[in-house]
Design an enzyme around this catalytic site. Sequence first.
Site, PDB file in Angstrom:
ATOM      1  N   GLU A 216      -4.811   8.201  18.496  1.00  0.00           N
ATOM      2  CA  GLU A 216      -5.324   9.568  18.706  1.00  0.00           C
ATOM      3  C   GLU A 216      -6.293   9.940  17.578  1.00  0.00           C
ATOM      4  O   GLU A 216      -7.366  10.493  17.823  1.00  0.00           O
ATOM      5  CB  GLU A 216      -4.164  10.578  18.740  1.00  0.00           C
ATOM      6  CG  GLU A 216      -3.239  10.458  19.941  1.00  0.00           C
ATOM      7  CD  GLU A 216      -2.246   9.303  19.815  1.00  0.00           C
ATOM      8  OE1 GLU A 216      -2.099   8.737  18.709  1.00  0.00           O
ATOM      9  OE2 GLU A 216      -1.622   8.947  20.840  1.00  0.00           O
TER      10      GLU A 216
ATOM     11  N   GLN B 290       0.838  -1.212   0.000  1.00  0.00           N
ATOM     12  CA  GLN B 290       0.000   0.000   0.000  1.00  0.00           C
ATOM     13  C   GLN B 290       0.867   1.254   0.000  1.00  0.00           C
ATOM     14  O   GLN B 290       1.545   1.542   0.988  1.00  0.00           O
ATOM     15  CB  GLN B 290      -0.864  -0.029   1.272  1.00  0.00           C
ATOM     16  CG  GLN B 290      -1.774   1.152   1.452  1.00  0.00           C
ATOM     17  CD  GLN B 290      -2.253   1.259   2.903  1.00  0.00           C
ATOM     18  OE1 GLN B 290      -1.536   0.882   3.830  1.00  0.00           O
ATOM     19  NE2 GLN B 290      -3.455   1.737   3.098  1.00  0.00           N
TER      20      GLN B 290
ATOM     21  N   GLU C 200      -8.386  -1.949   6.108  1.00  0.00           N
ATOM     22  CA  GLU C 200      -7.146  -1.982   6.888  1.00  0.00           C
ATOM     23  C   GLU C 200      -7.464  -1.937   8.393  1.00  0.00           C
ATOM     24  O   GLU C 200      -6.890  -2.689   9.179  1.00  0.00           O
ATOM     25  CB  GLU C 200      -6.269  -0.795   6.512  1.00  0.00           C
ATOM     26  CG  GLU C 200      -4.920  -0.806   7.216  1.00  0.00           C
ATOM     27  CD  GLU C 200      -4.009   0.326   6.752  1.00  0.00           C
ATOM     28  OE1 GLU C 200      -4.512   1.346   6.244  1.00  0.00           O
ATOM     29  OE2 GLU C 200      -2.785   0.190   6.913  1.00  0.00           O
TER      30      GLU C 200
ATOM     31  N   SER D 181       1.041   6.427   2.694  1.00  0.00           N
ATOM     32  CA  SER D 181       1.707   7.407   3.573  1.00  0.00           C
ATOM     33  C   SER D 181       2.938   8.008   2.908  1.00  0.00           C
ATOM     34  O   SER D 181       3.638   7.343   2.145  1.00  0.00           O
ATOM     35  CB  SER D 181       2.147   6.737   4.870  1.00  0.00           C
ATOM     36  OG  SER D 181       1.061   6.139   5.499  1.00  0.00           O
TER      37      SER D 181
HETATM   38  C1  LIG Z   1       4.391  -0.857  11.289  1.00  0.00           C
HETATM   39  C2  LIG Z   1       3.802   0.151  10.355  1.00  0.00           C
HETATM   40  C3  LIG Z   1       3.422  -0.233   9.099  1.00  0.00           C
HETATM   41  C4  LIG Z   1       2.875   0.695   8.217  1.00  0.00           C
HETATM   42  N1  LIG Z   1       2.550   0.271   6.942  1.00  0.00           N
HETATM   43  C5  LIG Z   1       2.094   1.181   6.043  1.00  0.00           C
HETATM   44  C6  LIG Z   1       1.851   0.789   4.684  1.00  0.00           C
HETATM   45  O1  LIG Z   1       2.043  -0.359   4.294  1.00  0.00           O
HETATM   46  N2  LIG Z   1       1.439   1.733   3.804  1.00  0.00           N
HETATM   47  C7  LIG Z   1       1.222   3.032   4.173  1.00  0.00           C
HETATM   48  O2  LIG Z   1       0.812   3.821   3.336  1.00  0.00           O
HETATM   49  N3  LIG Z   1       1.443   3.448   5.452  1.00  0.00           N
HETATM   50  C8  LIG Z   1       1.882   2.549   6.394  1.00  0.00           C
HETATM   51  N4  LIG Z   1       2.142   2.946   7.697  1.00  0.00           N
HETATM   52  C9  LIG Z   1       1.998   4.364   8.020  1.00  0.00           C
HETATM   53  C10 LIG Z   1       0.896   4.686   9.009  1.00  0.00           C
HETATM   54  O3  LIG Z   1      -0.356   4.662   8.372  1.00  0.00           O
HETATM   55  C11 LIG Z   1       1.225   6.068   9.600  1.00  0.00           C
HETATM   56  O4  LIG Z   1       2.395   5.903  10.375  1.00  0.00           O
HETATM   57  C12 LIG Z   1       0.123   6.627  10.451  1.00  0.00           C
HETATM   58  O5  LIG Z   1      -1.001   6.953   9.686  1.00  0.00           O
HETATM   59  C13 LIG Z   1       0.593   7.885  11.217  1.00  0.00           C
HETATM   60  O6  LIG Z   1       1.173   8.807  10.379  1.00  0.00           O
HETATM   61  P1  LIG Z   1       2.631   9.419  10.710  1.00  0.00           P
HETATM   62  O7  LIG Z   1       3.543   8.293  11.030  1.00  0.00           O
HETATM   63  O8  LIG Z   1       3.004  10.336   9.599  1.00  0.00           O
HETATM   64  O9  LIG Z   1       2.432  10.252  12.061  1.00  0.00           O
HETATM   65  P2  LIG Z   1       1.859  11.731  12.193  1.00  0.00           P
HETATM   66  O10 LIG Z   1       0.616  11.872  11.387  1.00  0.00           O
HETATM   67  O11 LIG Z   1       2.963  12.699  11.903  1.00  0.00           O
HETATM   68  O12 LIG Z   1       1.469  11.778  13.727  1.00  0.00           O
HETATM   69  C14 LIG Z   1       2.422  12.039  14.766  1.00  0.00           C
HETATM   70  C15 LIG Z   1       1.678  12.048  16.099  1.00  0.00           C
HETATM   71  O13 LIG Z   1       0.703  13.115  16.101  1.00  0.00           O
HETATM   72  C16 LIG Z   1      -0.590  12.594  16.400  1.00  0.00           C
HETATM   73  N5  LIG Z   1      -1.603  13.314  15.618  1.00  0.00           N
HETATM   74  C17 LIG Z   1      -1.530  13.637  14.302  1.00  0.00           C
HETATM   75  N6  LIG Z   1      -2.651  14.280  13.912  1.00  0.00           N
HETATM   76  C18 LIG Z   1      -3.441  14.372  14.997  1.00  0.00           C
HETATM   77  C19 LIG Z   1      -4.720  14.944  15.242  1.00  0.00           C
HETATM   78  N7  LIG Z   1      -5.411  15.534  14.274  1.00  0.00           N
HETATM   79  N8  LIG Z   1      -5.239  14.854  16.489  1.00  0.00           N
HETATM   80  C20 LIG Z   1      -4.539  14.236  17.492  1.00  0.00           C
HETATM   81  N9  LIG Z   1      -3.308  13.702  17.326  1.00  0.00           N
HETATM   82  C21 LIG Z   1      -2.776  13.761  16.096  1.00  0.00           C
HETATM   83  C22 LIG Z   1      -0.549  11.132  15.992  1.00  0.00           C
HETATM   84  O14 LIG Z   1      -1.506  10.367  16.701  1.00  0.00           O
HETATM   85  C23 LIG Z   1       0.890  10.755  16.359  1.00  0.00           C
HETATM   86  O15 LIG Z   1       0.968  10.432  17.713  1.00  0.00           O
HETATM   87  C24 LIG Z   1       2.674   2.044   8.613  1.00  0.00           C
HETATM   88  C25 LIG Z   1       3.055   2.426   9.911  1.00  0.00           C
HETATM   89  C26 LIG Z   1       3.612   1.522  10.769  1.00  0.00           C
HETATM   90  C27 LIG Z   1       4.018   1.981  12.152  1.00  0.00           C
END
Ligand SMILES: Cc1cc2nc3c(=O)[nH]c(=O)nc-3n(C[C@H](O)[C@H](O)[C@H](O)COP(=O)(O)OP(=O)(O)OC[C@H]3O[C@@H](n4cnc5c(N)ncnc54)[C@H](O)[C@@H]3O)c2cc1C
Length: 421
Positions: free
Chosen positions: A390, A140, A258, A143
């Site tokens: 969150e 996928q 998902e 992100s």
């Molecule tokens: C093991 C693993 C596998 C993954 N596999 C895939 C994959 O195959 N394909 C893919 O596309 N993605 C994948 N992901 C990505 C995953 O979907 C994102 O990590 C997730 O959506 C969070 O985005 P970010 O890491 O950019 O964190 P951010 O969005 O930068 O968030 C950082 C922190 O801020 C908090 N936060 C952000 N916005 C808000 C809000 N509006 N209100 C309150 N708190 C908030 C979050 O909860 C978090 O604690 C994977 C992630 C992991 C850990």
Amino acid sequence: MTPETAERLAVGPDTRPDEVVGAVRAWVGEHVPEAWRQAAERGGAAAIRQVRSRSEYEAWYPMFGRSGLVVPTWPVEYGGLDVAPATARLIDAELRPFNLGRLNPLGLNLAAPALFAHGTDTQRRRFLPPIVRNEEVWCQLFSEPGAGSDLASLATRAERDGDEWVVTGQKVWTTWAHLSDWAVLLARTDPDVPKRRGITYFLVDLHQPGVEVRPLRHIGGEVDFNEVFLDGARVPDAQRVGDIGDGWRVANATLSGERQMVSGSGSGGVDRIGGSGVRHLLELAGGRTGDALVRHQLMTVYSEERIREWTNQRVRATLKAGRAPGPESSIGKVHQGGLNQRIQLLATDLLGLAGQAWETAAPDYAGSLPFEVRGMLRSRANTIEGGTTEVNKNILGERVLGLPREPDPWQDAAWRDVPRS
Ligand SMILES: Cc1cc2nc3c(=O)[nH]c(=O)nc-3n(C[C@H](O)[C@H](O)[C@H](O)COP(=O)(O)OP(=O)(O)OC[C@H]3O[C@@H](n4cnc5c(N)ncnc54)[C@H](O)[C@@H]3O)c2cc1C
């Protein structure tokens, strides 16, 4: 009759339940290797794992796929048997002792829901059967470094060039991209409209020039996810799912699939990501269940595990009734993320000193971690992957509790005018 139809189980929507059970038993007798069957009888899943390597299972799996038993409720032309959910439950019960886990979970749970909801029949016939047989593995590409929780702000561009699209940008966290053949991709096709309206959904062949996969190593020492760089990768317009600019709606089918997969309520055979369940805790506790503290900890997670199962049953019942699951899938996602982390921490606690110090067979750090420690480390991602706790709590606050929506001063602004990091 083609070789493929010859291998499909001869059951359908009108087959009587006792005939279905008989046909599945006969199939197991003929196609599940005797060593696996004997191991199942001797010691269940653990004994099967001892006699069946991952590569043996993968080599055997396409035959399972061709039988239709991997996705019994799907239409025959897409790789299923077209049977009712009640019949599928009978089939599941017959197959369960042999621990025939579904491979290609991102194909089954992420790509397939989008194809069913928004794909064309030609796309479904082309892509679903190889997903079922695990002959084309999927990942996928959603992100990005600047677009995770706020996925709709993604910046990867797709520009039209005749019958093709040219894709440029960077994705991250892409689970199993290094092992995959295909990916579902979200890309921006119109930067001049608000962020959710300018996104389009594509199916991308990863084996082409312009796609570079760079593995990332995680806390447990293994490579599960990757960075993916797209530099002029080409996607035929025939591999666009849904209308141009309607990708956000298509993506919701994938994201809901998902959440169900990660919370354990999906049908892809994924129960938990990281470690094992409460039964394993009982084995680890051994004679210590007389200790009041251990008993209290075990009962707490046992009760919560049951509640999780009931919530998941509600999601499955909604799906079976032909309705899209509502906020239940977010409830399940939030609950399962925290619960699995507590279960895996307790497992590591129950190991005692062995959970804190062990021999490292350098350089194989990942391979030398005790199973429980590996599960505990992997479970840390449960509250992030598939949407953070969150963010799912925001969804519950707004859609279940009716709290005011998070303000977004840029809601109606064109994507290109919104400040980004
Ligand atoms: C093991 C693993 C596998 C993954 N596999 C895939 C994959 O195959 N394909 C893919 O596309 N993605 C994948 N992901 C990505 C995953 O979907 C994102 O990590 C997730 O959506 C969070 O985005 P970010 O890491 O950019 O964190 P951010 O969005 O930068 O968030 C950082 C922190 O801020 C908090 N936060 C952000 N916005 C808000 C809000 N509006 N209100 C309150 N708190 C908030 C979050 O909860 C978090 O604690 C994977 C992630 C992991 C850990």
